[in-house]
Motif scaffolding. Sequence first.
Motif, PDB file in Angstrom:
ATOM      1  N   PHE A 368      95.969  37.404  13.447  1.00  0.00           N
ATOM      2  CA  PHE A 368      95.158  36.755  14.200  1.00  0.00           C
ATOM      3  C   PHE A 368      94.671  35.607  13.448  1.00  0.00           C
ATOM      4  O   PHE A 368      94.573  34.438  13.814  1.00  0.00           O
ATOM      5  N   VAL A 369      94.296  35.722  12.227  1.00  0.00           N
ATOM      6  CA  VAL A 369      93.827  34.635  11.273  1.00  0.00           C
ATOM      7  C   VAL A 369      94.792  33.729  11.151  1.00  0.00           C
ATOM      8  O   VAL A 369      94.742  32.657  11.385  1.00  0.00           O
ATOM      9  N   ARG A 370      96.091  34.128  10.586  1.00  0.00           N
ATOM     10  CA  ARG A 370      97.062  33.160  10.223  1.00  0.00           C
ATOM     11  C   ARG A 370      97.564  32.491  11.552  1.00  0.00           C
ATOM     12  O   ARG A 370      97.797  31.235  11.626  1.00  0.00           O
ATOM     13  N   GLU A 371      97.802  33.085  12.647  1.00  0.00           N
ATOM     14  CA  GLU A 371      98.086  32.260  13.828  1.00  0.00           C
ATOM     15  C   GLU A 371      97.128  31.552  14.365  1.00  0.00           C
ATOM     16  O   GLU A 371      97.742  30.573  15.014  1.00  0.00           O
ATOM     17  N   ARG A 372      96.004  31.810  14.135  1.00  0.00           N
ATOM     18  CA  ARG A 372      94.882  31.029  14.652  1.00  0.00           C
ATOM     19  C   ARG A 372      94.900  29.635  13.822  1.00  0.00           C
ATOM     20  O   ARG A 372      94.765  28.605  14.628  1.00  0.00           O
ATOM     21  N   LEU A 373      94.911  29.871  12.797  1.00  0.00           N
ATOM     22  CA  LEU A 373      94.998  28.679  11.951  1.00  0.00           C
ATOM     23  C   LEU A 373      96.120  27.888  12.165  1.00  0.00           C
ATOM     24  O   LEU A 373      96.120  26.448  12.149  1.00  0.00           O
ATOM     25  N   ILE A 374      97.404  28.263  12.498  1.00  0.00           N
ATOM     26  CA  ILE A 374      98.647  27.600  12.686  1.00  0.00           C
ATOM     27  C   ILE A 374      98.304  26.767  14.030  1.00  0.00           C
ATOM     28  O   ILE A 374      98.773  25.521  14.106  1.00  0.00           O
ATOM     29  N   ASP A 375      97.776  27.523  14.937  1.00  0.00           N
ATOM     30  CA  ASP A 375      97.546  26.665  16.225  1.00  0.00           C
ATOM     31  C   ASP A 375      96.542  25.539  16.084  1.00  0.00           C
ATOM     32  O   ASP A 375      96.771  24.485  16.758  1.00  0.00           O
ATOM     33  N   MET A 376      95.509  25.761  15.382  1.00  0.00           N
ATOM     34  CA  MET A 376      94.725  24.552  15.144  1.00  0.00           C
ATOM     35  C   MET A 376      95.301  23.518  14.354  1.00  0.00           C
ATOM     36  O   MET A 376      94.957  22.299  14.613  1.00  0.00           O
ATOM     37  N   TYR A 377      96.142  23.961  13.384  1.00  0.00           N
ATOM     38  CA  TYR A 377      96.836  22.763  12.731  1.00  0.00           C
ATOM     39  C   TYR A 377      97.712  22.134  13.572  1.00  0.00           C
ATOM     40  O   TYR A 377      97.766  20.836  13.573  1.00  0.00           O
ATOM     41  N   ALA A 378      98.284  22.733  14.517  1.00  0.00           N
ATOM     42  CA  ALA A 378      99.277  22.192  15.534  1.00  0.00           C
ATOM     43  C   ALA A 378      98.481  21.083  16.327  1.00  0.00           C
ATOM     44  O   ALA A 378      98.812  20.086  16.431  1.00  0.00           O
ATOM     45  N   ALA A 379      97.295  21.652  16.709  1.00  0.00           N
ATOM     46  CA  ALA A 379      96.527  20.848  17.385  1.00  0.00           C
ATOM     47  C   ALA A 379      96.147  19.401  16.873  1.00  0.00           C
ATOM     48  O   ALA A 379      96.191  18.509  17.350  1.00  0.00           O
ATOM     49  N   ALA A 728      96.948  40.214  20.102  1.00  0.00           N
ATOM     50  CA  ALA A 728      95.597  39.417  20.165  1.00  0.00           C
ATOM     51  C   ALA A 728      95.935  38.037  19.800  1.00  0.00           C
ATOM     52  O   ALA A 728      95.243  37.162  20.244  1.00  0.00           O
ATOM     53  N   ALA A 729      96.830  37.746  18.677  1.00  0.00           N
ATOM     54  CA  ALA A 729      96.896  36.359  18.363  1.00  0.00           C
ATOM     55  C   ALA A 729      97.484  35.599  19.467  1.00  0.00           C
ATOM     56  O   ALA A 729      97.335  34.437  19.777  1.00  0.00           O
ATOM     57  N   ALA A 730      98.583  36.386  20.255  1.00  0.00           N
ATOM     58  CA  ALA A 730      99.293  35.397  21.143  1.00  0.00           C
ATOM     59  C   ALA A 730      98.375  35.211  22.411  1.00  0.00           C
ATOM     60  O   ALA A 730      98.344  34.226  22.922  1.00  0.00           O
ATOM     61  N   VAL A 731      97.518  36.239  22.771  1.00  0.00           N
ATOM     62  CA  VAL A 731      96.491  36.094  23.790  1.00  0.00           C
ATOM     63  C   VAL A 731      95.470  35.059  23.565  1.00  0.00           C
ATOM     64  O   VAL A 731      95.174  34.212  24.506  1.00  0.00           O
ATOM     65  N   ALA A 732      95.071  35.107  22.347  1.00  0.00           N
ATOM     66  CA  ALA A 732      94.282  33.885  21.864  1.00  0.00           C
ATOM     67  C   ALA A 732      94.788  32.500  22.008  1.00  0.00           C
ATOM     68  O   ALA A 732      94.078  31.603  22.402  1.00  0.00           O
ATOM     69  N   SER A 733      96.099  32.440  21.660  1.00  0.00           N
ATOM     70  CA  SER A 733      96.716  31.262  21.721  1.00  0.00           C
ATOM     71  C   SER A 733      96.773  30.878  23.177  1.00  0.00           C
ATOM     72  O   SER A 733      96.719  29.690  23.519  1.00  0.00           O
ATOM     73  N   ALA A 734      97.231  31.777  23.904  1.00  0.00           N
ATOM     74  CA  ALA A 734      97.373  31.227  25.499  1.00  0.00           C
ATOM     75  C   ALA A 734      95.969  31.135  25.949  1.00  0.00           C
ATOM     76  O   ALA A 734      95.967  30.088  26.956  1.00  0.00           O
TER      77      ALA A 734
END
Lengths: 760, 188
Positions: A368-379, A728-734
């Motif tokens: 959850f932590v890592r994938e959230r960070l990557i999404d934020m970075y991508a944005a 949870a990470a995928a759902v948060a991303s969606a």
Amino acid sequence: MPAKIGDSLRRVEDVNLIRGEAIYAADVRVPGQLSAYIVRSPVPHGTIVDVDLEDARSMPGVVAAWRAADVIGDLGYMPIIQPRVSFEEAVVPYLQPVIAHDRVRYAGEPVALIVATDRYAAEDAGDAVFVDVDPLDAVISCAHAAEGDALFAEGNEITVLHAGFGPPVFDDAPIIIQTELSTTRHSGVPMETRGLVVEFDGATDSLVVHGSTKVPHSNRDQLAIHLGLSPARIRMKETAVGGGFGVRGEFYPEDFLIAWAALRLRQSVGWIEDRREHFLATNQSREQFHRAAIAGDEEGRILGLRSEFWADMGAYVRTHGIRVPDLTLSMLPGPYDIGAYEGIGHCVVTNKTPTATYRAPGRFESCFVRERLIDMYAARIGMDRFEVRRRNLIRPHQMPFTRELQSTGEPVVYNEGNYPKLLEDVVGRLGTQEVDRRRAAGERVGVGIAMFLEKSGLGPWESGAVTIAPQGSVIVRSGCSSVGQGLRTVLSQIAADVFDIELCDVRVEMLDTNYTTYGTGSYASRSTATAGSAVHMAAQEVLEQARNFAATELEVEPQDLVVRSGGLEVTGAPDLRLSFGEIATKLDPVTATKRGVLPGLRAEQFFHVKKLTYPYGCHAAVVRIDEETGEPRVERLILGYDVGRAINPMLVEGQLHGGALQGLGGALLERFVYDAEGNPLVTSFMDYLMPTCAEAPEMETVVTEDAPTTTNPLGVKGVGEGGLTGVAAAVASAIDHAIGAPGTVRSLPVDISLLAGASR
Amino acid sequence: MPHITQTFSVDRPIQTVWDFFQDVPAVATCMPGVEGLDSVGENAYKGRMSIKLGPINAKFDGQAKIENLDETRHSGAITAKAADRQGGSRASAQVTYSLTPEGAVTKVDIVADITLQGAMAQFGRTGLIQEVSSQLTKEFASCIEQKLAAPSIEEAAGIQASEVRGLQVFWQGFRGWLKNLFRRKRNS
């Protein structure tokens, strides 16, 4: 039809379960069985003034009422529950006594034990016990635990774990994003609560523990030490299990108390947890607070990850509680080729139920932590989320890939894998055009993605035994226990594959430490990889025994014999054959002695884990946000996972589905809430929301066998947890995508109030 | 920690109400569920209060102390501590009350900080404790008014808080809480 590895066969366990004939812990009845009830502290933190047992002792049906002083009086010491995994010295002061003596540290901590003729009498007597406690202020926040009133003289911070590699990048990287991310306390909630019946066998002056699971051998040895008995006087027997998920089957206070009561009374005693107790007493998990950061360049290259996090261990460090922060630390970098990483994990105590592992421990949180960070970075850099992942995944030619990290005391080496292919497989299945069309039409719908590594096949070893009965049926035993995952089917299938027989010709015995002297246990997605390998090795050995005997009998060379339909036959002369049953029958003690071999066909083997395996996964979600209420509705979950080799693809899918639904619970629903005084506010299913079939989305699995492992003879990688890890990470991303606001979801379960008004 | 503020009016002049408030055992008869109140020293009392809340039936045994009595400002404070021996719930309360004249009517303001532990505490979160206390206060206020309006001392003594049945309290509390919830939603 003979069963083969790779066949989707129905579970052999299910007929018994569906007929209602399965015997669970609470179904066990032995002569003279008494019933126990545990009196628990109503107060989260305080000094015990008195535990008044007078009224309880005089109530009808009560056989005994005991408190901590009685345990000490009987044994001369207070047993402290020992870790079953390697541990730092620092955790020792924080280990849990089997019953609270002078201090209580969480609401639900055992303070007295009632034994009565039946449960009603025991529970009524329990209500008559007055626990007089001088309350102390409770410590609730894990991030601020160190500043609160001390639970222990050593302070509320148990230890600080460190891990990392690479140069410092957080001073001068082009892009640095820092944020706070958290996962809330929830846990495995099996349908069957914990329970055990400890049978006192006067004839042999020993104890039989019915209902043990997960790690029976380790629990036997621990119990023996606490009671001052030889382990040979304790027999652990498995019953049917209504769900394990990592929480059931560890050594808990009750595992001592009930056995001690039986030994002391020289009479059998049973105990089953009720649901309220389960919510107070059984290991909880997942509560972490991260101050995390990601560094990268403008082109989508991740340069570093960092997290300083606080892991709430609850009031004590239980058997393997420390594994959760340890795994969080080592699994945080995930499947990416990241140049630098720094992890700092503060392990703290609070006045809440102690914690330990729950399915995908440390991976759910760190993913959850890592994938959230990557999404934020991508944005931040305006790059597609999928593309950023593509650019940073470890590539197949880099395998084996060594991380300068340790995990569970072992070096981290990813042996094999094709991570980019799995990502493309999942993206292909996802097909974003449909969602793009709906979004263009104004619908609040989004897609999310998460990639992760799992770990499987934790050592050090596992046992497997195969016997061919004279009538021909194959009997299999292993040191792993069946926790509902379908282990008996899997082991049957592995054995049947060797002997070319049907599944129904194999019988996997329930675990009984009298027959299986050595075993490690069922956890960490290890059973198929370790017990499966051991059973495979034992079956091969039995096959060689049979081959040698048959060759002599049929006057051919051993290599001229082939396995067919439960027997060995001469190549090209199918009439010349001996079934395995016939061989076992012929190998009676007289014949065997003449031949200089042991009677019968049987072997026991030990599979030693030389290296861990790291299965990998990719989860994707499609989530729609309800316009009015903000409720996120998960429409699709795509579960991509590489198992190396599937023994039974249907069971693989089942494991992924079950795990994913638990992941969804952790993403959107499940949490244990404590008020400012440390009172647990969630003690029933009225308050603990679990996903039901109504919340279950359409689940699609993308199971690949691209990277069979070389770390075991079957090539298999565990699948017990990989359905859960990235959900949870995928759902948060969606959700972020659906509302068009990257970085919105930063804590779990998702706070729906954030979404109600959010517009695209 | 539930923080409760309750206000009610009694249709009597302030001095009458204040005088009545000094007779603690008489006041106690107006508190639903309170029984066996005994004096254990100056301004100190012990007694029992029964509360039925949904599935929980608690009998709190405890002590209360009245402090900071202020004749001129018509205010005082109560510190109370109690435990339910059977269910294991514990409660402690810091209560301040003040009386204000509003013409011929007296307004009574009560502020209470209640700490609950054990089974009872699980209800604190939803605001149910708030609602239940509001029900209890209503009953308390109406009982006091009746008592003060009684033509004779004997009759006044006979007036007691009518039994507030647990489920009813629970249900009324639940309804109040639910109403509030929807009001909040609509406003947001």
